[in-house]
Design a protein around this motif. Structure first.
Motif, PDB file in Angstrom:
ATOM      1  N   GLY A  12      37.907  27.079  38.889  1.00  0.00           N
ATOM      2  CA  GLY A  12      39.120  27.899  38.803  1.00  0.00           C
ATOM      3  C   GLY A  12      39.536  28.149  37.369  1.00  0.00           C
ATOM      4  O   GLY A  12      39.875  29.272  36.983  1.00  0.00           O
ATOM      5  N   THR A  29      44.614  34.187  44.289  1.00  0.00           N
ATOM      6  CA  THR A  29      45.334  33.010  43.793  1.00  0.00           C
ATOM      7  C   THR A  29      46.839  33.112  44.045  1.00  0.00           C
ATOM      8  O   THR A  29      47.524  32.094  44.042  1.00  0.00           O
ATOM      9  N   THR A  32      48.785  31.348  47.475  1.00  0.00           N
ATOM     10  CA  THR A  32      48.822  29.881  47.620  1.00  0.00           C
ATOM     11  C   THR A  32      49.815  29.425  48.692  1.00  0.00           C
ATOM     12  O   THR A  32      49.615  28.392  49.304  1.00  0.00           O
TER      13      THR A  32
ATOM     14  N   CYS B  40      42.673  27.655  42.796  1.00  0.00           N
ATOM     15  CA  CYS B  40      43.736  28.633  42.474  1.00  0.00           C
ATOM     16  C   CYS B  40      44.603  28.115  41.324  1.00  0.00           C
ATOM     17  O   CYS B  40      44.969  28.872  40.419  1.00  0.00           O
TER      18      CYS B  40
END
Lengths: 199, 97
Positions: A12, A29, A32, B40
């Motif tokens: 990431g 992303t 989340t 992420c």
């Protein structure tokens, strides 16, 4: 799991450094919240697997109340002390500590609530706490007592560090460890926003 | 609050549908979602322009937030279980349980 988590973090981070303005990655992303909702549902399902949890609770009531309470109180107190050393505001400092070793959830929650830098510190400190537990459980169980060996593990005492508890303590403390981890894991989603709001 | 509701819903669903039959795939799914979330987080972090400079200070801070709360936890659990619950070394004296 620790290695997989570090690899995921590395992938990431590299993606972020190499393609910081990628539209597709940004969309993925930014979702989340959805991933967290799914994760929490899965955590609930896993907690539901613990058959006879009420019977176990009755047999070791005192330890099951005392051990996680002490861990949570001492951890928050540790967060207060860290605030004076790090210079972070008390609410953020205690919220970082309130991750209690649950690196995935606490790191992402703090990223969403405070920002990426604090989220990463929360993630890394929780990950380090898990590694610290692996290294210290054998010594604590030998030179202190079995209940104290549950303390560094905190939320991980129901899964990743449970193997260490099985190896270095006895069956009764393994039950306490399992329930301690369940209680602390259930408390973390409340504790982080609570610390941010109260301190 | 939404996360808590989801966790409770998962717990109730697990009990109602006896989902322990599929415990292994549930575990895999949990690991997969966890890894996605961590990736992420890494992406957001890596996107920061001054990330490299922040990395060293974040490592020290992380160590601080690992060691101090862990040591406090060990100390408090030891004091309470040793002196109030009378638990000795190696789990002996379990009459007090």
């Amino acid at each position: 799991m620790v290695i997989l988590a570090l690899i995921a973090l590395l992938i990431g981070t590299l993606a972020g450094m190499l393609a910081p303005h990628s539209g597709m990655l940004a969309v993925l992303t930014n979702a989340t919240d959805i991933y967290l909702v799914v994760l929490m549902a899965l955590v609930g399902i896993t907690i539901g697997f613990n058959e006879g949890i009420v019977d176990k609770l009755k047999r070791h009531t005192l330890h099951i109340i005392v051990v996680p309470t002490c861990i949570i109180v001492a951890t928050i107190l540790g967060g207060v002390v860290c605030s004076f050393i790090s210079g972070y505001p008390m609410n953020i400092s205690t919220a970082i500590a309130a991750g209690l070793g649950w690196y995935s959830l606490s790191g992402v929650t703090m990223t969403n609530l405070v920002g990426a830098q604090i989220g990463t510190i929360t993630f890394m400190s929780s990950l380090m706490r898990e590694i610290f537990s692996f290294m210290t459980i054998p010594f604590i169980s030998r030179y202190m007592n079995y209940s104290s060996a549950i303390a560094p593990a905190a939320a991980t005492s129901e899964d990743t560090t449970l193997g260490m508890m099985i190896k270095y303590t006895d069956a009764e403390h393994v039950v306490v460890s399992l329930l301690n981890g369940t209680i602390i894991s259930a408390a973390v989603p409340f504790l982080i926003p609570l610390c941010l709001a109260v301190f | 609050m939404l996360y808590i509701i989801c966790m409770v819903a998962g717990l109730l669903l697990s009990r109602a549908l006896r989902l322990e039959r599929i415990a292994r795939p549930i575990g895999w799914a949990q690991t997969a979602v966890t890894l996605i979330l961590i990736a992420c987080m890494g992406y957001r972090l890596g996107s920061r322009p001054d990330f490299i400079h922040e990395l060293s200070s974040m490592g020290l801070m992380s160590l601080l937030y690992c060691i101090v709360p862990s040591v406090f936890s060990i100390a408090l659990v030891y004091v309470v279980t040793r002196f109030l619950l009378k638990e000795k070394k190696n789990g002996r004296n379990r009459d007090s349980w």
